[in-house]
Design a protein around this motif. Structure first.
Motif, mmCIF file in Angstrom:
data_model
loop_
_atom_site.group_PDB
_atom_site.id
_atom_site.type_symbol
_atom_site.label_atom_id
_atom_site.label_comp_id
_atom_site.label_asym_id
_atom_site.label_seq_id
_atom_site.Cartn_x
_atom_site.Cartn_y
_atom_site.Cartn_z
ATOM 1 N N THR A 272 0.852 -1.180 0.000
ATOM 2 C CA THR A 272 0.000 0.000 0.000
ATOM 3 C C THR A 272 0.887 1.229 0.000
ATOM 4 O O THR A 272 1.814 1.331 0.810
ATOM 5 N N VAL A 273 0.611 2.142 -0.903
ATOM 6 C CA VAL A 273 1.429 3.350 -1.046
ATOM 7 C C VAL A 273 0.541 4.578 -0.939
ATOM 8 O O VAL A 273 -0.543 4.621 -1.527
ATOM 9 N N ILE A 274 1.003 5.561 -0.183
ATOM 10 C CA ILE A 274 0.348 6.867 -0.104
ATOM 11 C C ILE A 274 1.221 7.870 -0.833
ATOM 12 O O ILE A 274 2.439 7.915 -0.635
ATOM 13 N N ALA A 275 0.603 8.654 -1.704
ATOM 14 C CA ALA A 275 1.329 9.616 -2.534
ATOM 15 C C ALA A 275 0.432 10.816 -2.803
ATOM 16 O O ALA A 275 -0.770 10.787 -2.522
ATOM 17 N N PRO A 276 0.971 11.885 -3.381
ATOM 18 C CA PRO A 276 0.142 13.059 -3.670
ATOM 19 C C PRO A 276 -0.942 12.801 -4.709
ATOM 20 O O PRO A 276 -1.983 13.452 -4.696
ATOM 21 N N GLU A 277 -0.713 11.864 -5.643
ATOM 22 C CA GLU A 277 -1.675 11.601 -6.716
ATOM 23 C C GLU A 277 -1.928 10.111 -6.843
ATOM 24 O O GLU A 277 -1.054 9.279 -6.565
ATOM 25 N N GLY A 278 -3.132 9.776 -7.331
ATOM 26 C CA GLY A 278 -3.522 8.388 -7.463
ATOM 27 C C GLY A 278 -2.675 7.613 -8.453
ATOM 28 O O GLY A 278 -2.303 6.469 -8.182
ATOM 29 N N MET A 279 -2.395 8.191 -9.612
ATOM 30 C CA MET A 279 -1.610 7.459 -10.604
ATOM 31 C C MET A 279 -0.213 7.159 -10.082
ATOM 32 O O MET A 279 0.375 6.117 -10.376
ATOM 33 N N ALA A 296 11.865 -1.892 -1.951
ATOM 34 C CA ALA A 296 10.951 -0.809 -1.572
ATOM 35 C C ALA A 296 11.663 0.217 -0.696
ATOM 36 O O ALA A 296 11.442 1.428 -0.829
ATOM 37 N N ARG A 297 12.511 -0.258 0.198
ATOM 38 C CA ARG A 297 13.262 0.668 1.054
ATOM 39 C C ARG A 297 14.185 1.553 0.224
ATOM 40 O O ARG A 297 14.310 2.763 0.476
ATOM 41 N N LYS A 298 14.822 0.983 -0.773
ATOM 42 C CA LYS A 298 15.700 1.763 -1.651
ATOM 43 C C LYS A 298 14.887 2.731 -2.515
ATOM 44 O O LYS A 298 15.317 3.861 -2.770
ATOM 45 N N LEU A 299 13.711 2.282 -2.950
ATOM 46 C CA LEU A 299 12.851 3.129 -3.779
ATOM 47 C C LEU A 299 12.392 4.353 -2.997
ATOM 48 O O LEU A 299 12.293 5.453 -3.557
ATOM 49 N N LYS A 300 12.121 4.181 -1.715
ATOM 50 C CA LYS A 300 11.691 5.303 -0.879
ATOM 51 C C LYS A 300 12.750 6.400 -0.850
ATOM 52 O O LYS A 300 12.427 7.596 -0.803
ATOM 53 N N LEU A 302 14.636 7.220 -3.324
ATOM 54 C CA LEU A 302 14.552 7.914 -4.611
ATOM 55 C C LEU A 302 13.258 8.708 -4.745
ATOM 56 O O LEU A 302 13.201 9.672 -5.514
ATOM 57 N N ALA A 303 12.238 8.288 -4.017
ATOM 58 C CA ALA A 303 10.919 8.933 -4.110
ATOM 59 C C ALA A 303 10.450 9.305 -2.709
ATOM 60 O O ALA A 303 9.556 8.651 -2.141
ATOM 61 N N PRO A 304 11.005 10.338 -2.111
ATOM 62 C CA PRO A 304 10.649 10.699 -0.728
ATOM 63 C C PRO A 304 9.209 11.137 -0.562
ATOM 64 O O PRO A 304 8.714 11.205 0.574
ATOM 65 N N GLU A 305 8.519 11.435 -1.669
ATOM 66 C CA GLU A 305 7.126 11.895 -1.562
ATOM 67 C C GLU A 305 6.150 10.755 -1.273
ATOM 68 O O GLU A 305 4.979 11.006 -0.996
ATOM 69 N N ILE A 306 6.606 9.511 -1.321
ATOM 70 C CA ILE A 306 5.713 8.379 -1.070
ATOM 71 C C ILE A 306 5.977 7.780 0.313
ATOM 72 O O ILE A 306 7.057 7.942 0.881
ATOM 73 N N GLU A 307 4.951 7.109 0.845
ATOM 74 C CA GLU A 307 5.084 6.304 2.053
ATOM 75 C C GLU A 307 4.493 4.931 1.744
ATOM 76 O O GLU A 307 3.527 4.819 0.988
ATOM 77 N N TYR A 308 5.071 3.876 2.320
ATOM 78 C CA TYR A 308 4.600 2.528 1.985
ATOM 79 C C TYR A 308 4.309 1.696 3.226
ATOM 80 O O TYR A 308 4.865 1.912 4.304
ATOM 81 N N TYR A 309 3.409 0.739 3.044
ATOM 82 C CA TYR A 309 3.032 -0.238 4.063
ATOM 83 C C TYR A 309 3.046 -1.596 3.370
ATOM 84 O O TYR A 309 2.293 -1.813 2.409
ATOM 85 N N LEU A 310 3.896 -2.513 3.845
ATOM 86 C CA LEU A 310 4.069 -3.799 3.192
ATOM 87 C C LEU A 310 3.619 -4.941 4.094
ATOM 88 O O LEU A 310 3.934 -4.962 5.292
ATOM 89 N N PHE A 328 4.782 6.579 7.166
ATOM 90 C CA PHE A 328 3.454 5.964 7.074
ATOM 91 C C PHE A 328 2.785 5.884 8.439
ATOM 92 O O PHE A 328 1.561 5.845 8.548
ATOM 93 N N GLY A 329 3.596 5.875 9.484
ATOM 94 C CA GLY A 329 3.057 5.737 10.831
ATOM 95 C C GLY A 329 2.030 6.783 11.200
ATOM 96 O O GLY A 329 1.108 6.516 11.980
#
Length: 336
Positions: A272-279, A296-300, A302-310, A328-329
């Motif tokens: 599950t990813v939270i981001a500014p836009e749906g796409m 996913a940790r490495k991707l975060k 590169l993309a600090p605007e997202i938060e993830y829940y795995l 995400f917390g």
């Protein structure tokens, strides 16, 4: 007489003003297109026609099963021009995520997925030769958008927007709402969500993440976690909850890596990813499934605007473990 006339004019003006200031209320629209949807919003009148118009525009652009859609005409090389700014934005978003993930996410990967069949039903007939032949016309590096026109290195390349389409249609409806000044809404299209403001109770929107239960029918929808969305956020979930297997006492998700052209064993059962836009949220959730938790940790980074829940498989048993980014917390309810 003049005083009476003045009073009547004043009362008429008040009545006219009241009729123009219609009371705002929450409306709910539900239905099913290729997936179920729920749209809730606070406004002075229903917007069913306007919402349906956004659905129609969405399918006109991205429905690969409609021969007249923009994406179908591009795939057949009939019309490679891109006049719609939303289509261009989706394409550029897909390319950006593809570059960040080194092709773990790839909008051109549909031929590989089709090769293996739904639920890998064709796995017994797939050979290395088949994989190599399909990989020849798969790859985000082989397709470009230049001056409003799609350029393909190989005419057999095809686009499939399903990996970020549901998030995109949520963005479209949200944008329409915001243009009308709507401050409180929640759009859920196939589990991808864009929400803003508060629900009818005046509280943050509450979105459930389901548990990865081995139930092929999908009838069991036990909630793993509740996410609270305040402000303006998009949330997308990607997972193989109904399509994982157990090997050597460990759960694995059925996931195709476009780079390898075959199914891979990753530890992520649901992302599950939270981001500014749906796409954006939709694309990154798909990428996390292919990359696994370490990726996913490495991707975060590169993309600090997202938060993830795995939801991940446990290395020591058939159970699963939870991992989420630090940011995400704040979307999770406080534990007592």
């Amino acid at each position: 007489m003049k005083q009476t006339t003045a009073i009547l004019v004043f009362l008429s003006a008040c009545m006219l003003f009241s009729s123009c200031q219609q009371k705002q209320q929450y409306y709910t629209l539900t239905g099913q297109l290729h997936t179920p949807y729920v749209v809730k919003y606070e406004y002075k009148r229903p917007l069913t026609n306007e919402i349906n118009a956004e659905f129609q525009h969405f399918y006109h652009l991205f429905n690969a099963f409609d021969s007249t859609s923009v994406i179908s005409r591009i795939n057949r090389n009939e019309d490679l021009s891109v006049k719609d700014t939303l289509f261009a934005k989706l394409f550029n978003t897909a390319k950006h995520v593809s570059e960040q993930t080194d092709g773990a996410y790839d909008i051109t990967s549909a031929p590989i997925i089709n090769l293996w069949g739904f639920g890998f039903s064709k796995k017994d007939s797939v050979t290395p030769g088949h994989i190599d032949s399909v990989k020849a016309f798969v790859g985000y590096q082989k397709i470009h958008l230049v001056d409003g026109e799609i350029k393909k290195n190989d005419p057999r390349l095809q686009l499939n927007a399903s990996s970020l389409a549901d998030g995109t249609v949520c963005d479209m409806i949200a944008r329409m709402f915001e243009e009308k000044g709507i401050q409180n809404f929640m759009i859920d299209f196939g589990g991808e969500v864009v929400a803003k403001g508060v629900n009818p109770k005046g509280e943050c929107w509450r979105i459930g993440i389901t548990k990865p239960i081995d139930d092929a029918s999908g009838a069991t929808q036990d909630i793993q976690e509740i996410v609270t969305l305040c402000g303006r956020h998009a949330l997308a979930t990607s997972g193989n909850y109904r399509n994982f297997y157990i090997k050597d006492g460990k759960k694995y998700a059925h996931t195709v890596d476009p780079r390898e052209g075959c199914p891979v064993q990753r530890d992520v059962l649901g992302a599950t990813v939270i981001a500014p836009e749906g796409m954006v949220a939709d694309a990154y959730a798909t990428a996390c499934m292919v990359l696994g938790s370490e990726g996913a940790r490495k991707l975060k980074e590169l993309a600090p605007e997202i938060e993830y829940y795995l939801i991940c498989s446990d290395s020591t048993s058939t159970n699963y473990r939870i991992e989420y980014s630090e940011g995400f917390g704040k979307y999770l309810p406080a534990k007592e």
